[in-house]
Design a protein around this motif. Structure first.
Motif, PDB file in Angstrom:
ATOM      1  N   GLN A 125       0.831  -1.196   0.000  1.00 27.89           N
ATOM      2  CA  GLN A 125       0.000   0.000   0.000  1.00 27.89           C
ATOM      3  C   GLN A 125       0.869   1.250   0.000  1.00 27.89           C
ATOM      4  O   GLN A 125       1.821   1.367   0.761  1.00 27.89           O
ATOM      5  CB  GLN A 125      -0.913   0.010   1.233  1.00 27.89           C
ATOM      6  N   ARG A 126       0.526   2.202  -0.868  1.00 27.18           N
ATOM      7  CA  ARG A 126       1.277   3.452  -0.949  1.00 27.18           C
ATOM      8  C   ARG A 126       0.442   4.585  -0.382  1.00 27.18           C
ATOM      9  O   ARG A 126       0.597   4.960   0.775  1.00 27.18           O
ATOM     10  CB  ARG A 126       1.682   3.722  -2.399  1.00 27.18           C
ATOM     11  N   VAL A 127      -0.445   5.141  -1.188  1.00 26.99           N
ATOM     12  CA  VAL A 127      -1.279   6.241  -0.731  1.00 26.99           C
ATOM     13  C   VAL A 127      -2.131   5.758   0.448  1.00 26.99           C
ATOM     14  O   VAL A 127      -2.790   4.719   0.367  1.00 26.99           O
ATOM     15  CB  VAL A 127      -2.179   6.754  -1.870  1.00 26.99           C
TER      16      VAL A 127
ATOM     17  N   TRP B 177       4.039   6.715   3.818  1.00 26.06           N
ATOM     18  CA  TRP B 177       4.098   7.263   2.458  1.00 26.06           C
ATOM     19  C   TRP B 177       3.862   8.773   2.510  1.00 26.06           C
ATOM     20  O   TRP B 177       2.832   9.222   3.005  1.00 26.06           O
ATOM     21  CB  TRP B 177       3.059   6.583   1.574  1.00 26.06           C
TER      22      TRP B 177
ATOM     23  N   ASP C 272       2.918  12.642   1.496  1.00 27.14           N
ATOM     24  CA  ASP C 272       2.013  13.338   0.580  1.00 27.14           C
ATOM     25  C   ASP C 272       2.789  14.255  -0.356  1.00 27.14           C
ATOM     26  O   ASP C 272       2.285  14.610  -1.426  1.00 27.14           O
ATOM     27  CB  ASP C 272       0.997  14.166   1.379  1.00 27.14           C
TER      28      ASP C 272
ATOM     29  N   GLU D 191       3.842   7.938 -10.369  1.00 27.36           N
ATOM     30  CA  GLU D 191       2.393   8.116 -10.475  1.00 27.36           C
ATOM     31  C   GLU D 191       1.757   8.413  -9.123  1.00 27.36           C
ATOM     32  O   GLU D 191       0.768   9.149  -9.035  1.00 27.36           O
ATOM     33  CB  GLU D 191       1.763   6.857 -11.088  1.00 27.36           C
ATOM     34  N   ASP D 192       2.314   7.857  -8.063  1.00 29.09           N
ATOM     35  CA  ASP D 192       1.723   8.011  -6.728  1.00 29.09           C
ATOM     36  C   ASP D 192       2.479   8.993  -5.837  1.00 29.09           C
ATOM     37  O   ASP D 192       2.043   9.244  -4.713  1.00 29.09           O
ATOM     38  CB  ASP D 192       1.670   6.646  -6.020  1.00 29.09           C
TER      39      ASP D 192
END
Length: 653
Positions: A503-505, A510, A512, A537-538
């Protein structure tokens, strides 16, 4: 602690082993991809059955083996199972954690008190995201006594580090001005070392002649006698000034009976000085025979401000302050965490026999047993509802509200800055976690990098990281900030590239927003490595150039049109300056260590590891130079022969 038992997994028996020595409910490492337990009901039920109904500590881990939460219970099986009952009403925060749990591990203990003490140490060591964690708030100072040293020092500090076990912190104290005054008076009343380093090599300084210092630099007082003096001062910060006055009064009367009037007069002055410290006492209780602490909090949606009043002999002798995240637990759970951490390293004499709490504690029985065992007599927890004790809790809560209001004023400015920054760089939400990176070196020598983290626009120093640059092309005389930044970013986010399903976002680890100290070139090098890792992308990345405080976005040749004084840019500037400070301080440390070791490199038989041990023991080259061969042998790894080699090097014939 009970011995690890053998756990059954399928049709085979496996010894109960885990990483870092923790007892695993799994018992073996699965070769297949691990999923959250909620997605594998059969594996979940199997795990829950393997957990014994005994006291102990449990660990919740995610699919990447990261510890999400550490808890304790007098019945491990019931407590862990309660997280997965449909009927159990869980908060949104805890429900988020439960959805991520992929593994459960535990340690069985003999008693509930042992479980509480073990949990406190493990939470402090691992800092799990879903535990109630007290913020490292530098506005509240401590008093530190360095008992690990032969002649202990006593001073005020705002940095509580996990240093030497014997060193003792008192606090954190709310009133910094009163704390400084108290320490200044204590140093005037009791002769102790006044200077961090000796002024002369062969004689004491003027403080000795004035009676303010007992001549520590020339060892004119034995370590044992000096420690007795420091212990008297420490009693003041333990809230035991009244007890110290009684001891000094008895000693004064004895000295007078023995016609030692000079000693008696000195003690008389010390007693008068100690009484002056509490002369302006405004808070008192009619019951002056009970030592008690009173704790309460005030909270908003983000922060909880906690105040702890220490009452001794009916008077307020100390006011301590703590800060926690409001979402990290119920008010009772937050108060429990504060009390557990506060009393974890307290001496038995510092633990009161009565503790007044604003809210019922979720595990008050375990805390009571733990404190009673530490104190050696019964300790009572009480949530008063009426009369004098309830009024005391109301007063503590009122003080906590004042602190919360002050923090809210600061928080409003921080929220405004985050909103402005989100608008500047076009973020979908407020940047709650921002990371900043910088490089420090001198023409490539001792190149290091820093990672600093702001959470809700406030420095979160528990997440700061240092990096030593490993790139072989970055050497003395040849620097490459572009390659160094790319290396650090690659090392920071490598685990996400290696596991695309992680899991990233939404992951608390992680960011912001990532800020690079530099211009277009530095930003381009970082963007290139993130694209190779398929993370762009994230991940949102910007750079901040020093000269005009300009913000650059990936792929843009021109900076954003901003004002250097607007709140969002100021937030990035604070982050950039903190990253620079952290990198420079680490670089100086590395350079200083290298310079110190270079002197010791010339001594035969003194390798790198022994150099580190020698410097850790004596603190500086100057002290090593002044040490005798016998004193040198007290350092780890230094025998008589090597000690003589070191001594001869600094004292050639």
């Amino acid at each position: 602690m009970t011995d690890p038992q053998t756990l059954r997994n399928g049709n085979e028996l496996f010894p109960a082993t885990t990483q870092a020595g923790y007892l695993s409910a799994e018992g073996a490492i699965a070769s297949t991809k691990i999923l959250p337990l909620l997605k594998e009901p059969e594996r979940l039920e199997s795990r829950l059955k393997e957990i014994p109904p005994e006291p102990g500590v449990y660990f919740m881990k995610d699919v990447s083996d990261r510890i999400l939460y550490i808890g304790k219970s007098k019945k491990l099986r019931s407590r862990v199972r309660s997280y997965f009952r449909d009927s159990q009403k869980l908060s949104d925060r805890i429900m988020m954690m439960v959805r991520q749990i992929a593994e459960i591990e535990f340690i069985v203990t003999d008693t509930e008190a042992e479980a509480l003490a073990l949990e406190a140490n493990l939470v402090k060591q691992h800092q799990p995201y879903f535990n109630v964690l007290l913020k490292d708030d530098k506005k509240y100072p401590y008093v530190l006594v360095t008992w690990s040293e032969e002649y202990p020092r006593i001073f005020i500090t705002r940095n509580r580090r996990l240093g030497k076990e014997k060193d003792k912190y008192y606090g954190p104290f709310v009133d910094a001005g009163l704390l400084r005054t108290t320490l200044r008076i204590a140093k005037r009343l009791f002769p102790i070392r006044q200077r961090p380093q000796p002024l002369f090599k062969d004689r004491p300084c003027l403080n000795y002649d004035l009676g303010r210092c007992p001549g520590v630099c020339q060892k004119l007082i034995s370590p044992e006698e000096y420690r007795k003096t420091i212990q008297k001062i420490a009693m003041v910060f333990q809230g035991r000034a009244g007890e110290l006055i009684d001891i000094l009064t008895a000693n004064m009367e004895k000295a007078a009976e023995e016609l030692n009037f000079e000693v008696a007069a000195r003690m008389r002055d010390q007693i008068a000085g100690l009484k002056s410290l509490s002369a302006d006492q405004k808070v008192s209780l009619p019951d002056d025979t009970v030592s008690r602490d009173a704790i309460a909090l005030a909270a908003d949606a983000q922060h909880a401000c906690i105040q702890l009043f220490q009452m001794r002999a009916g008077k307020l002798v100390g006011r301590l302050g703590f800060v926690a995240e409001a979402q990290s637990g119920t008010p009772g759970a937050i108060l429990q965490r504060v009390l557990e951490e506060h009393y974890a390293n307290a001496e038995s004499v510092e633990i009161p026999i009565e503790i007044l709490v604003q809210h019922e504690l979720p595990e008050g029985e375990m805390l009571t047993e733990f404190l009673t065992e530490r104190k050696g007599r019964k300790v009572t927890l009480l949530a008063p509802q009426r009369q004098t004790k309830a009024e005391l809790i109301e007063m503590v809560e009122r003080n906590a509200q004042y602190e919360l209001a002050r923090m809210q004023r600061l928080g409003d400015r921080n929220t405004q800055a985050m909103e402005d920054l989100a608008a500047i760089v076009d973020l979908p939400d407020l940047p709650h976690r921002i990371e900043g990176y910088d490089i420090s070196h001198i023409q490539g020598a001792n190149a290091v990098a820093s990672q600093v983290v702001f959470i809700d626009a406030i420095p979160a120093k528990q997440h700061y990281r240092h990096y030593k640059i490993k790139n072989p092309t970055v050497t003395a005389g040849h620097s490459d900030d572009f390659a160094s930044l790319a290396e650090v970013i690659q090392r920071r986010f490598r685990k996400y590239a290696e596991d695309p399903q992680m899991q990233r976002v939404g992951n608390p680890d992680w960011p912001d927003l990532v800020m690079i100290d530099g211009g277009k070139g530095q930003l381009s090098s970082v963007v290139a490595v993130l694209q190779e890792m398929n993370l762009m992308e994230d991940l949102r990345v910007v750079s901040l150039a020093k000269q005009r405080e300009e913000i650059f976005l990936p792929g843009e040749s021109s900076p954003l049109q901003t004002d250097a004084e607007q709140p969002g840019v100021q937030l990035l500037r604070r982050l950039r300056d903190e990253a620079h400070r952290f990198a420079v301080s680490f670089h100086r440390q590395q350079r200083s260590d290298k310079l110190r070791r270079s002197r010791l490199d010339e001594i035969p038989g003194l390798g790198f590891q022994r150099q580190k041990q020698l410097l850790a023991h004596f603190r500086s080259i100057d002290y090593i130079r002044e040490a005798t061969p016998k004193q040198l042998t007290e350092a780890p790894g230094v025998g008589p022969k090597l000690a003589q080699e070191i001594y001869d090097y600094f004292h050639p014939a």
